[in-house]
Enzyme design. Structure first.
Site, short mmCIF file in Angstrom:
data_model
loop_
_atom_site.label_atom_id
_atom_site.label_comp_id
_atom_site.label_asym_id
_atom_site.label_seq_id
_atom_site.Cartn_x
_atom_site.Cartn_y
_atom_site.Cartn_z
N ASP A 1 -2.45 2.28 -6.01
CA ASP A 1 -1.56 2.39 -5.28
C ASP A 1 -1.64 1.08 -4.14
O ASP A 1 -0.92 1.05 -3.07
CB ASP A 1 -1.83 3.55 -4.28
N GLU A 2 -2.25 0.05 -4.61
CA GLU A 2 -2.45 -1.02 -3.71
C GLU A 2 -2.42 -2.40 -4.37
O GLU A 2 -3.13 -2.28 -5.49
CB GLU A 2 -3.54 -0.86 -2.89
N ASP B 1 0.95 -1.25 0.01
CA ASP B 1 -0.02 -0.13 0.08
C ASP B 1 0.93 1.27 -0.19
O ASP B 1 1.73 1.54 1.15
CB ASP B 1 -1.20 0.03 1.26
#
Length: 460
Positions: free
Chosen positions: A105-106, A11
């Site tokens: 983003d993950e 993350d």
């Protein structure tokens, strides 16, 4: 359940805000809030400095401004974020063929699939190297969690924030989860959390104590069984490398309700063009055109039309969207518009435009909104907008970004990601011919060629 912590969850830390801080030396260490800046805007991401004041994602922007009036408020630059995300995802795919992106983003990674990790020590080494590679390649930080399941790996990465690495050792899962809030478990949102709290269940241990039958009684069969298993640290979900895209869509929320029917038509055409660009970028086409309209009273209408075959032709999508708009009553004003395409395929039926033209179409609706002039070209003629946080270039001062604009003036700070000190601020008329929009600069210097590191022409 796996016996080794070979599921990795990455993350990126406060991703959008961190990218803006890395890009703008004057904002490093400062409170930064990224999101829609209009009266109805919401926070997409807040930097850790802004979170100290209580600002968080999904908060109304007006509330964020009250909590942190001195923060920098910026409009997202999704092109930049997507480029950084692609770099990060490429690093993850070097670790394993099984990478499951959840957002820009993950992502989850199955390290066992590539033999990249087989025990706690090897998993920890992989996680540490990944974090170092991300920092080197992007200038940003990411938090990494490693565990035997997806649920636990995500919990570990939350514990690692910001800029850390946490490994949940096999055998410690139940003890770790026990005292945590029920909201820690996947699928427990505010409504389910409140329901459990009213039943006297606040922690994961209390879920286990209540028993599976009571969970089923409170939440229903599927949710009750699933939640009880997760409370026992049982999560058999595997990392899925590819997720099928079901639709491609774009939408805009307007600061002021749109009452002019002509303007509504123009906006629908503009959104259709954006939607088709996304389709083509993904090398997809689709059969079903969807129009979404949220009216002044927050009522939302969705209309759709299915073609005989898939298309990625902007003319076809625009015509279909405008036909759908004809059946929508926009009296009183429109606050949100969206255009989407579903029924996706990886090929295009070439004669769809002829198909669309052969159908009964009220071309008056197209003419009424000025179809002879492309929407984006018309927007440029009508108004020159300078968006807070976005990149510009001045013929004399070079690269910078918009700090703000209004009353016929635009204020620009001239600095680049590689500057060590904040740049100078200057103000110009909004129509200054020497000022133009620009593409974002890389966050770190590219060191891939001899010229970049000091080839011919470099200072001695």
């Amino acid at each position: 359940m796996r016996k080794a912590p070979t599921i990795l969850h990455l993350d990126m830390d406060a991703f959008y805000a961190s990218a803006e801080q890395a890009s703008k030396p004057s904002l490093r260490g400062k409170a930064v809030v990224v999101g829609g800046l209009g009266p109805r805007g919401v926070v997409a991401t807040a930097s850790y400095e802004a979170r100290v004041f209580g600002v968080h994602s999904a908060m109304p922007m007006a509330q964020a401004r009250r909590l942190a009036p001195n923060a920098a408020y910026l409009v997202p630059r999704f092109g930049l974020y997507k480029a950084i995300s692609e770099q990060v995802m490429a690093l993850l795919r070097e670790l394993s063929p099984l990478v499951e992106p959840l957002s820009l983003d993950e992502a989850f990674v199955d390290l066992e699939a590539a033999g990249a990790a087989w025990d706690e020590a090897s998993a920890r080494l992989v996680g540490a190297k990944l974090r170092a590679d991300i920092r080197t390649g992007t200038g940003l930080t990411g938090s990494v969690g490693l565990a035997a399941s997806k649920m636990l790996a995500k919990i570990a990465s939350e514990q690692a924030k910001p800029d850390g690495l946490v490994v949940i050792e096999p055998g410690t899962e139940r003890a770790l989860l026990g005292p945590m809030s029920v909201r820690t478990l996947p699928g427990v949102g505010p409504a389910t959390g409140d329901h459990l709290r009213r039943a006297g269940i606040h922690t994961v241990d209390e879920i286990v104590e209540a028993g599976e039958d009571e969970l089923v009684r409170l939440l229903g069969k599927a949710h009750g069984h699933g939640l009880y298993a997760m409370a026992l640290a049982r999560d058999e979900r595997s990392v899925v490398a590819e997720r099928e895209t079901k639709s491609v869509s774009v939408e805009d929320t307007y600061d002021v309700d749109i009452h002019d029917r002509v303007r509504v038509g123009l906006e629908v055409q503009r959104l259709a063009d954006r939607c088709v660009r996304r389709l083509r970028e993904a090398r997809l086409s689709g059969r079903t055109i969807v129009l979404k309209v949220r009216r002044y009273d927050f009522s939302t209408l969705t209309r759709s039309e299915t073609l005989r075959g898939p298309t990625d032709d902007p003319a076809v999508v625009k015509e279909a969207a405008l036909r759908l708009l004809e059946g929508v009553d926009s009296t009183g004003g429109v606050r949100l518009l969206g255009v989407g395409v579903s029924g996706l395929a990886d090929f295009t039926q070439e004669d769809l435009f002829a198909q669309a033209a052969g159908e009964r179409v009220d071309h008056h609706a197209v003419e009424e909104v000025g179809d002879e002039v492309p929407v984006e070209e018309r927007d440029v003629v009508v108004e020159r907008r300078w968006v807070a946080g976005h990149d510009v270039r001045h013929a004399e001062y070079g690269h910078g970004w918009v700090q703000g604009s209004g009353l016929g003036r635009v204020t620009v700070r001239f600095e680049t990601p590689t500057d060590s000190e904040p740049g100078r601020v200057r103000t110009f008329p909004v129509d200054d011919p020497r000022l133009e929009s620009a593409e974002p600069l890389p966050l770190v210097e590219v060191m891939s060629s001899p010229r970049a590191v000091g080839g011919p022409g470099a200072g001695a």
